[in-house]
Write a protein that holds these residues in place. Structure first.
Motif, short mmCIF file in Angstrom:
data_model
loop_
_atom_site.label_atom_id
_atom_site.label_comp_id
_atom_site.label_asym_id
_atom_site.label_seq_id
_atom_site.Cartn_x
_atom_site.Cartn_y
_atom_site.Cartn_z
N PRO A 1 0.82 -1.22 0.00
CA PRO A 1 0.00 0.00 0.00
C PRO A 1 0.85 1.27 0.00
N PHE A 2 0.28 2.34 -0.52
CA PHE A 2 0.86 3.67 -0.37
C PHE A 2 0.38 4.24 0.97
N VAL A 3 1.13 5.20 1.47
CA VAL A 3 0.78 5.79 2.77
C VAL A 3 0.56 7.29 2.64
N VAL A 4 -0.59 7.74 3.14
CA VAL A 4 -0.81 9.18 3.33
C VAL A 4 -0.72 9.42 4.84
N GLU A 5 0.20 10.28 5.22
CA GLU A 5 0.47 10.50 6.64
C GLU A 5 -0.01 11.87 7.08
N THR A 6 -0.62 11.93 8.28
CA THR A 6 -0.88 13.23 8.90
C THR A 6 -0.08 13.26 10.20
N ALA A 7 0.75 14.29 10.39
CA ALA A 7 1.68 14.32 11.53
C ALA A 7 1.63 15.69 12.19
N VAL A 8 1.08 15.70 13.40
CA VAL A 8 0.92 16.99 14.10
C VAL A 8 1.57 16.90 15.47
N GLY A 9 2.15 18.01 15.91
CA GLY A 9 2.80 18.05 17.23
C GLY A 9 1.86 18.69 18.24
N PRO A 10 1.52 17.97 19.34
CA PRO A 10 0.65 18.59 20.35
C PRO A 10 1.32 19.76 21.05
N ASN A 11 2.67 19.71 21.20
CA ASN A 11 3.34 20.81 21.90
C ASN A 11 3.25 22.08 21.08
N ARG A 12 3.52 21.95 19.80
CA ARG A 12 3.47 23.11 18.92
C ARG A 12 2.04 23.63 18.75
N THR A 13 1.09 22.70 18.71
CA THR A 13 -0.31 23.12 18.58
C THR A 13 -0.77 23.79 19.87
N LEU A 14 -0.28 23.29 21.00
CA LEU A 14 -0.61 23.92 22.28
C LEU A 14 -0.08 25.36 22.29
N LEU A 15 1.12 25.54 21.77
CA LEU A 15 1.67 26.90 21.70
C LEU A 15 0.79 27.78 20.79
N ALA A 16 0.35 27.20 19.69
CA ALA A 16 -0.53 27.95 18.78
C ALA A 16 -1.82 28.36 19.51
N LEU A 17 -2.36 27.45 20.33
CA LEU A 17 -3.59 27.76 21.07
C LEU A 17 -3.37 28.91 22.05
N LEU A 18 -2.20 28.88 22.72
CA LEU A 18 -1.90 29.94 23.69
C LEU A 18 -1.73 31.29 22.97
N VAL A 19 -0.98 31.27 21.87
CA VAL A 19 -0.74 32.50 21.11
C VAL A 19 -2.07 33.04 20.57
N ASN A 20 -2.86 32.13 20.02
CA ASN A 20 -4.15 32.49 19.42
C ASN A 20 -5.10 33.09 20.46
N GLY A 21 -5.05 32.54 21.69
CA GLY A 21 -6.03 32.93 22.70
C GLY A 21 -5.62 34.12 23.55
N TYR A 22 -4.31 34.47 23.53
CA TYR A 22 -3.82 35.50 24.46
C TYR A 22 -4.30 36.90 24.07
N ARG A 23 -4.90 37.59 25.00
CA ARG A 23 -5.25 38.99 24.74
C ARG A 23 -5.24 39.80 26.04
N GLU A 24 -4.93 41.09 25.86
CA GLU A 24 -4.99 42.01 27.00
C GLU A 24 -6.04 43.03 26.64
N GLU A 25 -6.95 43.32 27.57
CA GLU A 25 -8.00 44.27 27.22
C GLU A 25 -8.42 45.10 28.43
N SER A 26 -9.01 46.24 28.12
CA SER A 26 -9.53 47.06 29.21
C SER A 26 -10.98 46.63 29.46
N VAL A 27 -11.44 46.88 30.67
CA VAL A 27 -12.81 46.49 31.02
C VAL A 27 -13.58 47.75 31.39
N GLU A 28 -14.76 47.91 30.77
CA GLU A 28 -15.56 49.11 31.01
C GLU A 28 -15.84 49.29 32.50
N GLY A 29 -15.61 50.49 32.96
CA GLY A 29 -15.90 50.80 34.36
C GLY A 29 -14.83 50.34 35.33
#
Ligand code: GAP
Length: 449
Positions: A310-338
């Motif tokens: 058989p031929f192989v199609v591979e999907t290869a993802v790193g949880p550490n790198r994806t975790l970093l992406a989640l942190l970067v994606n989610g990080y925000r600083e904001e002011s709060v009304e009042g």
């Protein structure tokens, strides 16, 4: 120019302060580019890995799970091409003793000639000519430390899957096309690790090898590209921060006929970088193992009455790198009304957030702590919660916002009589009164998916 700001330094500090990620062996000055995951980091990484396992194994009838060993027969790595081909060209500076990849864009001139300039100390003519450096960690098996006992720490989980191809196929009676998935550690002696947990020497992979009939590989390659991109979007990564990158002929790994990376925009100077690789590996790996082991690794197609590798199609993802992406994606600083003080928020998807709810008594009297404890104990059997009664309520909200907790439950003066509490949403900041008996369902439905 990058659209998204640089947040890495702030994240490194938040991760240490709040217990997501610590430097390995920190009290000894640290180990180069190796990191430990603290109480919140391990929860987040596990949620990510469970989500991948659910999508790739549990929810499909055409993919089986596997957990193969890190240490393998040394011939595996000769067959796979890693002994000869898993190399990076490296140059040394004779003056400052630093090492660089020969293709490091910071190097001026040509290494090995008088005009080659060291990017660290600035000296000219001190860089060695490039030499090939194998990225696999070597160690010895058994008590004798000689070349006959040399083995490697695996640089990818994929080879453990290929050598088990027939074991899995025959024990499960799967028919091609089908896949084998595994999550596990991998090790690479990277020359230029860095950017926090982005490129490290010890990391994890979530890899799936999909075995297909030759000739159908391009169709499956397209299918897996789309599936994997959908999965990344489903994590809550912003669509405009995700893109495909096709490997040109000089970028292709030694085993790949075609490859696309899923890239995420990490912002700042890092910009778009690979978080997952999707590879058409053809019959390279199974053919090599068949040749080197002398064992047939063919599949017999009963319907078509034919044998093939058989031929192989591979999907290869790193949880550490994806975790970093989640942190970067989610990080925000904001002011709060009042409010004078702003807030830092980790906008993690509720399904991935390490803690699902903070539970607070408004004040430490009038029976409120008792009710709050009872709620926390009840919810804890369903999902992770954090009880907190210290400091002003606003402070307690901020502490949960910063670690991505999607809900905060507050027991107040009306709770005992009305049998309800307020539930505050991390993102909208809206507060609703919810019956104590409905809390488990209310939060449960919002953290699923
Ligand atoms: N079996 C194919 C393979 O290993 P890869 O593109 O070299 O492919 C797959 O690696 C994924 O593993 C990458 O997309 C990345 O997420 C992760 N990865 C690779 N090297 C890494 C490192 N040094 N540190 C952290 N993650 C890494």
């Amino acid at each position: 120019m990058a659209n998204y700001p640089e947040v890495m330094d702030k994240l490194v500090s938040l991760c240490k302060r709040r217990g997501f990620v610590f430097q390995s062996s920190e009290i000894y000055g640290g180990t180069g580019s190796v990191w430990d995951y603290g109480p919140l980091g391990v929860e987040l990484k596990r949620n990510l890995q469970d989500r991948w396992w659910r999508a790739m194994v549990r929810q499909r009838d055409d993919i089986e799970g596997l957990d193969s060993a890190i240490l393998m027969h040394p011939r595996v790595w000769e067959a796979s091409g890693h002994v000869s081909g898993f190399v990076d060209p490296l140059v040394d500076c004779r003056n400052c003793k630093k090492r660089f990849r020969a293709d490091d864009p910071k190097i001026k001139g040509t290494p090995g000639t008088p005009d080659g300039q060291c990017p660290a100390c600035g000296m000219k003519g001190t860089l060695s000519a490039p030499r090939q450096f194998n990225l696999m960690f070597k160690t010895f098996m058994g008590p004798v430390e000689d070349s006959a006992a040399t083995i490697y720490l695996r640089p990818e989980t994929a080879q453990g899957t290929y050598v088990n191809f027939l074991n899995v196929q025959q024990s499960t009676r799967q028919r091609v096309p089908f896949g084998i998935a595994q999550i596990g550690k991998a090790f690479r002696n990277e020359i230029t690790p860095g950017n926090f947990i982005f490129r490290t020497r010890e990391f994890e992979q979530m890899e799936m090898q999909f075995f297909v009939e030759p000739g159908t590989d391009e169709k499956w390659f397209e299918y897996w590209k789309e599936e994997r991109m959908k999965w990344h979007r489903g994590l809550g990564l912003a669509p405009d921060r995700l893109q495909f990158h096709e490997h040109g002929p000089t970028e292709l790994a030694h085993y790949a006929r075609a490859a696309f990376d899923v890239q995420f925009d990490f912002g700042g100077s890092l910009g778009f970088q690979e978080i997952e690789g999707i590879h058409n590996r053809g019959d390279f790996d199974l053919s090599q193992h068949q040749q080197f082991s002398g064992k047939k690794l063919e599949y017999f197609d009963h319907g078509g009455n034919k044998r093939y590798i058989p031929f192989v199609v591979e999907t290869a993802v790193g949880p550490n790198r994806t975790l970093l992406a989640l942190l970067v994606n989610g990080y925000r600083e904001e002011s709060v009304e009042g409010e004078t003080e702003g807030r830092t928020v980790l906008g993690l998807s509720p399904a991935l957030a390490p803690i699902k709810a903070g539970v607070f008594p408004l004040v430490k009297k009038d029976g409120m702590p008792e009710i709050a404890h009872k709620i926390a104990d009840d919810l804890r059997s369903a999902f992770p919660v954090f009880y907190d009664d210290s400091g002003a309520i606003g402070r307690r909200y901020r502490r949960q916002d910063e670690i991505g907790t999607p809900f905060c439950i507050t027991v107040d003066g009306e709770s005992a009589a009305a049998n309800d509490v307020t539930v505050r949403d991390r993102d909208s900041l809206k507060q609703e009164r919810i019956g104590i008996d409905s809390l488990r369902d209310y939060i449960g439905t919002r953290i699923s998916g």
